[in-house]
Scaffold this active site. Structure first.
Site, PDB file in Angstrom:
ATOM      1  N   ASN A  66     -21.490  41.681  75.150  1.00  0.00           N
ATOM      2  CA  ASN A  66     -20.933  42.061  73.857  1.00  0.00           C
ATOM      3  C   ASN A  66     -19.425  41.937  74.000  1.00  0.00           C
ATOM      4  O   ASN A  66     -18.796  42.723  74.712  1.00  0.00           O
ATOM      5  CB  ASN A  66     -21.343  43.494  73.505  1.00  0.00           C
ATOM      6  CG  ASN A  66     -20.753  43.969  72.199  1.00  0.00           C
ATOM      7  OD1 ASN A  66     -19.884  43.323  71.606  1.00  0.00           O
ATOM      8  ND2 ASN A  66     -21.212  45.119  71.731  1.00  0.00           N
ATOM      9  N   ASN A  93     -15.579  31.059  71.178  1.00  0.00           N
ATOM     10  CA  ASN A  93     -16.424  30.653  70.063  1.00  0.00           C
ATOM     11  C   ASN A  93     -17.088  31.834  69.361  1.00  0.00           C
ATOM     12  O   ASN A  93     -17.360  31.764  68.165  1.00  0.00           O
ATOM     13  CB  ASN A  93     -17.510  29.694  70.579  1.00  0.00           C
ATOM     14  CG  ASN A  93     -18.578  29.425  69.549  1.00  0.00           C
ATOM     15  OD1 ASN A  93     -18.350  28.774  68.534  1.00  0.00           O
ATOM     16  ND2 ASN A  93     -19.777  29.947  69.795  1.00  0.00           N
ATOM     17  N   SER A 144     -11.317  28.318  61.403  1.00  0.00           N
ATOM     18  CA  SER A 144     -12.072  27.988  60.196  1.00  0.00           C
ATOM     19  C   SER A 144     -11.123  27.430  59.151  1.00  0.00           C
ATOM     20  O   SER A 144      -9.910  27.671  59.198  1.00  0.00           O
ATOM     21  CB  SER A 144     -12.755  29.251  59.644  1.00  0.00           C
ATOM     22  OG  SER A 144     -13.250  29.055  58.336  1.00  0.00           O
ATOM     23  N   TYR A 157     -12.493  38.054  56.471  1.00  0.00           N
ATOM     24  CA  TYR A 157     -12.888  36.985  57.395  1.00  0.00           C
ATOM     25  C   TYR A 157     -11.752  35.971  57.530  1.00  0.00           C
ATOM     26  O   TYR A 157     -11.387  35.570  58.632  1.00  0.00           O
ATOM     27  CB  TYR A 157     -14.151  36.300  56.893  1.00  0.00           C
ATOM     28  CG  TYR A 157     -14.551  35.099  57.715  1.00  0.00           C
ATOM     29  CD1 TYR A 157     -15.196  35.257  58.932  1.00  0.00           C
ATOM     30  CD2 TYR A 157     -14.282  33.796  57.268  1.00  0.00           C
ATOM     31  CE1 TYR A 157     -15.564  34.147  59.698  1.00  0.00           C
ATOM     32  CE2 TYR A 157     -14.649  32.700  58.027  1.00  0.00           C
ATOM     33  CZ  TYR A 157     -15.282  32.870  59.234  1.00  0.00           C
ATOM     34  OH  TYR A 157     -15.630  31.783  59.986  1.00  0.00           O
ATOM     35  N   LYS A 161      -9.330  34.734  60.838  1.00  0.00           N
ATOM     36  CA  LYS A 161      -9.145  33.355  61.275  1.00  0.00           C
ATOM     37  C   LYS A 161      -7.681  32.943  61.200  1.00  0.00           C
ATOM     38  O   LYS A 161      -7.195  32.164  62.029  1.00  0.00           O
ATOM     39  CB  LYS A 161     -10.022  32.419  60.444  1.00  0.00           C
ATOM     40  CG  LYS A 161     -11.509  32.631  60.671  1.00  0.00           C
ATOM     41  CD  LYS A 161     -11.877  32.516  62.146  1.00  0.00           C
ATOM     42  CE  LYS A 161     -13.355  32.711  62.403  1.00  0.00           C
ATOM     43  NZ  LYS A 161     -13.693  32.563  63.847  1.00  0.00           N
TER      44      LYS A 161
END
Length: 268
Positions: A66, A93, A144, A157, A161
């Site tokens: 984790n 990743n 992203s 989110y 990024k």
């Protein structure tokens, strides 16, 4: 990609999606791999696939981890060094996508996104850096298209990024003197098992998938293998003078304006 042969790479989130595709690509060219994932069964399965690509059983290990847990992050590094004695490539990743409008984002969603998508990446990299300095290795971060483009319901989110993109550039600046490169890949919407399954479950999901395809100028979603190709390029000696950079793998999605989807749909 022959320069990947014999290199030791850690792939976080390596048990599925982009991580799996990257592991299989690296295995094809003879890299030694540490596949870390919260889902141990997924990591073990990918390790087995890597062996079918030609790796020996001693060339790949699966680690249950984790990334938000400090002990687990250390465990990944320790297992890598104990097994292979070195680290050449860190591929950050692992990450999650949770979506809501900014005004409706609850604290637990914000914390979950920041903890895994930002804090865990930073602390994982801190542990890896001494070993990367020793090998003049490199880091590849997964970002992203949302890192630079405001997308409805992707606010937090996208914030994570964007943070990772600044992390990439700043770390590249800090580590350049040691010969350590740091780059990132910015995928578009991915063609993963999640989307394949989702597109067949409801009319709403099918419409969502079709809408995403329209926003990508090349007329389809990205395949995980295409993202893996970009990661491997940045990790290889072919990118030996590339650092602090980002490669979009999105079929031109980041180039489009607000009216593009309408224009394409109406065939004007």
């Amino acid at each position: 990609m022959d320069s990947l042969k014999g290199k030791v790479a850690i792939i976080t989130g390596g048990g599925s999606g982009f991580g799996r595709a990257t592991a299989l690509f690296f295995a094809k060219y003879g890299a030694k791999l540490v596949i870390a994932d919260l889902n141990l069964a997924g990591a073990v399965a990918v390790a087995g696939e890597c062996i079918t690509k030609g790796l020996g059983g001693d060339d790949v290990i699966a680690v249950e981890a984790n990334l938000t847990n400090a002990n687990d992050r250390k465990k990944i590094i320790d297992k890598c060094i104990n097994k292979f004695g070195r680290l050449d490539v860190l591929i950050n990743n692992a990450g999650i996508g949770l979506f809501a409008t900014l005004v409706n984002t609850p604290p637990d969603m914000y914390d979950a996104l920041m903890d895994l998508n930002v804090k865990a990446q930073l602390y994982m990299t801190q542990l890896a850096v001494p070993h990367l300095k020793a090998t003049k290795g490199n880091v590849v971060n997964l970002s992203s298209i949302a890192s630079e483009e405001a997308i409805s319901v992707c606010g937090v989110y996208g914030m994570t990024k964007a943070a990772m993109s600044m992390f990439t550039k700043t770390l590249a600046l800090e580590l350049a003197r040691y010969g350590v490169r740091v780059n990132e890949v910015r995928p578009g919407v991915a063609h993963t098992n999640f989307y394949v399954a989702g597109s067949g479950n409801s009319e709403a999901e099918r419409k969502l998938l079709a809408a995403e395809v329209i926003t990508h100028p090349m007329g389809r979603l990205v395949q995980p293998e295409e993202v893996a190709n970009a990661i491997a390029f940045l990790a290889s000696d072919m990118a030996s003078y590339t650092t602090g950079n980002a490669i979009y793998v999105d079929g031109g999605r980041h180039c489009v304006g607000a009216g593009y989807a309408f224009t394409r749909k109406s065939k004007l």
